[in-house]
Motif scaffolding. Sequence first.
Motif, PDB file in Angstrom:
ATOM      1  N   VAL A 216       0.837  -1.209   0.000  1.00 17.63           N
ATOM      2  CA  VAL A 216       0.000   0.000   0.000  1.00 17.63           C
ATOM      3  C   VAL A 216       0.868   1.254   0.000  1.00 17.63           C
ATOM      4  N   ASP A 217       1.835   1.307   0.901  1.00 17.60           N
ATOM      5  CA  ASP A 217       2.651   2.517   1.053  1.00 17.60           C
ATOM      6  C   ASP A 217       3.538   2.787  -0.161  1.00 17.60           C
ATOM      7  N   SER A 218       4.047   1.737  -0.782  1.00 17.90           N
ATOM      8  CA  SER A 218       4.938   1.940  -1.925  1.00 17.90           C
ATOM      9  C   SER A 218       4.176   2.373  -3.174  1.00 17.90           C
ATOM     10  N   ASP A 219       2.868   2.191  -3.167  1.00 17.26           N
ATOM     11  CA  ASP A 219       2.060   2.535  -4.334  1.00 17.26           C
ATOM     12  C   ASP A 219       1.482   3.947  -4.234  1.00 17.26           C
ATOM     13  N   PHE A 220       1.778   4.638  -3.150  1.00 18.87           N
ATOM     14  CA  PHE A 220       1.173   5.934  -2.888  1.00 18.87           C
ATOM     15  C   PHE A 220       1.449   6.948  -4.004  1.00 18.87           C
ATOM     16  N   ALA A 221       2.701   7.056  -4.423  1.00 23.79           N
ATOM     17  CA  ALA A 221       3.075   8.084  -5.408  1.00 23.79           C
ATOM     18  C   ALA A 221       3.079   7.561  -6.844  1.00 23.79           C
ATOM     19  N   ARG A 222       2.802   6.277  -7.040  1.00 21.09           N
ATOM     20  CA  ARG A 222       2.890   5.692  -8.377  1.00 21.09           C
ATOM     21  C   ARG A 222       1.986   6.375  -9.399  1.00 21.09           C
ATOM     22  N   PRO A 223       0.701   6.573  -9.129  1.00 19.74           N
ATOM     23  CA  PRO A 223      -0.155   7.175 -10.162  1.00 19.74           C
ATOM     24  C   PRO A 223       0.280   8.590 -10.559  1.00 19.74           C
ATOM     25  N   SER A 224       0.615   9.416  -9.574  1.00 18.88           N
ATOM     26  CA  SER A 224       1.011  10.793  -9.908  1.00 18.88           C
ATOM     27  C   SER A 224       2.370  10.826 -10.607  1.00 18.88           C
ATOM     28  N   THR A 225       3.272   9.911 -10.239  1.00 24.41           N
ATOM     29  CA  THR A 225       4.566   9.848 -10.916  1.00 24.41           C
ATOM     30  C   THR A 225       4.382   9.461 -12.379  1.00 24.41           C
ATOM     31  N   PHE A 226       3.526   8.482 -12.622  1.00 22.25           N
ATOM     32  CA  PHE A 226       3.292   8.043 -14.000  1.00 22.25           C
ATOM     33  C   PHE A 226       2.630   9.160 -14.815  1.00 22.25           C
ATOM     34  N   THR A 227       1.652   9.834 -14.218  1.00 17.83           N
ATOM     35  CA  THR A 227       0.987  10.946 -14.915  1.00 17.83           C
ATOM     36  C   THR A 227       1.981  12.052 -15.253  1.00 17.83           C
ATOM     37  N   ALA A 228       2.856  12.388 -14.302  1.00 18.51           N
ATOM     38  CA  ALA A 228       3.859  13.428 -14.535  1.00 18.51           C
ATOM     39  C   ALA A 228       4.839  12.994 -15.625  1.00 18.51           C
ATOM     40  N   SER A 229       5.236  11.739 -15.625  1.00 17.62           N
ATOM     41  CA  SER A 229       6.197  11.285 -16.639  1.00 17.62           C
ATOM     42  C   SER A 229       5.587  11.338 -18.038  1.00 17.62           C
ATOM     43  N   ILE A 230       4.330  10.973 -18.164  1.00 17.64           N
ATOM     44  CA  ILE A 230       3.656  11.037 -19.466  1.00 17.64           C
ATOM     45  C   ILE A 230       3.524  12.497 -19.920  1.00 17.64           C
ATOM     46  N   GLY A 231       3.147  13.370 -18.998  1.00 18.30           N
ATOM     47  CA  GLY A 231       3.018  14.792 -19.323  1.00 18.30           C
ATOM     48  C   GLY A 231       4.331  15.398 -19.780  1.00 18.30           C
ATOM     49  N   LEU A 232       5.410  15.107 -19.079  1.00 21.00           N
ATOM     50  CA  LEU A 232       6.730  15.621 -19.456  1.00 21.00           C
ATOM     51  C   LEU A 232       7.183  15.051 -20.797  1.00 21.00           C
ATOM     52  N   PHE A 233       6.923  13.766 -20.996  1.00 20.86           N
ATOM     53  CA  PHE A 233       7.310  13.127 -22.259  1.00 20.86           C
ATOM     54  C   PHE A 233       6.542  13.744 -23.435  1.00 20.86           C
ATOM     55  N   ASN A 234       5.241  13.959 -23.233  1.00 24.43           N
ATOM     56  CA  ASN A 234       4.411  14.551 -24.298  1.00 24.43           C
ATOM     57  C   ASN A 234       4.812  16.001 -24.594  1.00 24.43           C
ATOM     58  N   ASP A 235       5.397  16.666 -23.615  1.00 20.30           N
ATOM     59  CA  ASP A 235       5.878  18.028 -23.834  1.00 20.30           C
ATOM     60  C   ASP A 235       7.254  18.047 -24.499  1.00 20.30           C
ATOM     61  N   GLY A 236       7.781  16.864 -24.803  1.00 22.33           N
ATOM     62  CA  GLY A 236       9.054  16.775 -25.503  1.00 22.33           C
ATOM     63  C   GLY A 236      10.269  16.849 -24.609  1.00 22.33           C
ATOM     64  N   LEU A 237      10.094  16.666 -23.316  1.00 21.34           N
ATOM     65  CA  LEU A 237      11.234  16.736 -22.392  1.00 21.34           C
ATOM     66  C   LEU A 237      11.799  15.335 -22.151  1.00 21.34           C
ATOM     67  N   ASP A 238      13.126  15.237 -22.190  1.00 23.30           N
ATOM     68  CA  ASP A 238      13.784  13.953 -21.922  1.00 23.30           C
ATOM     69  C   ASP A 238      13.545  13.489 -20.491  1.00 23.30           C
ATOM     70  N   MET A 239      13.264  14.439 -19.616  1.00 22.32           N
ATOM     71  CA  MET A 239      13.007  14.099 -18.223  1.00 22.32           C
ATOM     72  C   MET A 239      11.801  13.173 -18.098  1.00 22.32           C
ATOM     73  N   GLY A 240      10.854  13.278 -19.005  1.00 22.38           N
ATOM     74  CA  GLY A 240       9.676  12.411 -18.982  1.00 22.38           C
ATOM     75  C   GLY A 240      10.051  10.953 -19.177  1.00 22.38           C
ATOM     76  N   ALA A 241      10.943  10.677 -20.137  1.00 24.53           N
ATOM     77  CA  ALA A 241      11.400   9.305 -20.368  1.00 24.53           C
ATOM     78  C   ALA A 241      12.182   8.792 -19.157  1.00 24.53           C
ATOM     79  N   ALA A 242      13.000   9.657 -18.572  1.00 22.71           N
ATOM     80  CA  ALA A 242      13.778   9.265 -17.388  1.00 22.71           C
ATOM     81  C   ALA A 242      12.853   8.975 -16.217  1.00 22.71           C
ATOM     82  N   LEU A 243      11.819   9.794 -16.058  1.00 19.80           N
ATOM     83  CA  LEU A 243      10.871   9.572 -14.960  1.00 19.80           C
ATOM     84  C   LEU A 243      10.061   8.292 -15.187  1.00 19.80           C
ATOM     85  N   THR A 244       9.736   7.994 -16.440  1.00 21.52           N
ATOM     86  CA  THR A 244       9.045   6.731 -16.747  1.00 21.52           C
ATOM     87  C   THR A 244       9.941   5.547 -16.413  1.00 21.52           C
TER      88      THR A 244
END
Length: 143
Positions: free
Chosen positions: A63-91
């Motif tokens: 339960v505790d390890s899954d707390f930030a998973r959804p928001s991290t994934f959403t942020a990584s997709i958003g950064l990737f779609n904006d063309g930032l390499d940080m999005g791929a790294a976050l994914t």
Amino acid sequence: MAWDEWDQLKSDAAARDSTRMRLNEAAAPGGSGGATDGDLVVHDDQLGKMGNTAYELREKFGVDSDFARPSTFTASIGLFNDGLDMGAALTELHDTWNSQTRTLKDACAHISNHFDFTRAQHAKDEVHVMTSMPVSKIDDYIK
């Protein structure tokens, strides 16, 4: 050092304390050593508590390890779609975190299952010992 000196040192050491080290031998009754007797003692309630603790750790960590998973994934997709390499790294970080989380949860489950197996096997061993010994022999041990 001459051979005679070596022999003298060995005999002196043996004379000082001949029981300091014992290989492949249990300590004499009442003597120094590890166990006081040769019996393996397993307490079923302690095995149960440890297995339960491993299970609870697995559940809580899941339960505790899954707390930030959804928001991290959403942020990584958003950064990737904006063309930032940080999005791929976050994914990649997100995927690695999930993999490591699964590994730790699996290890906790393995530990919990091992304690359950140990308890069951110990119970079978107890039944085997109790049923394979003649009653008269058991009475000898009890008295």
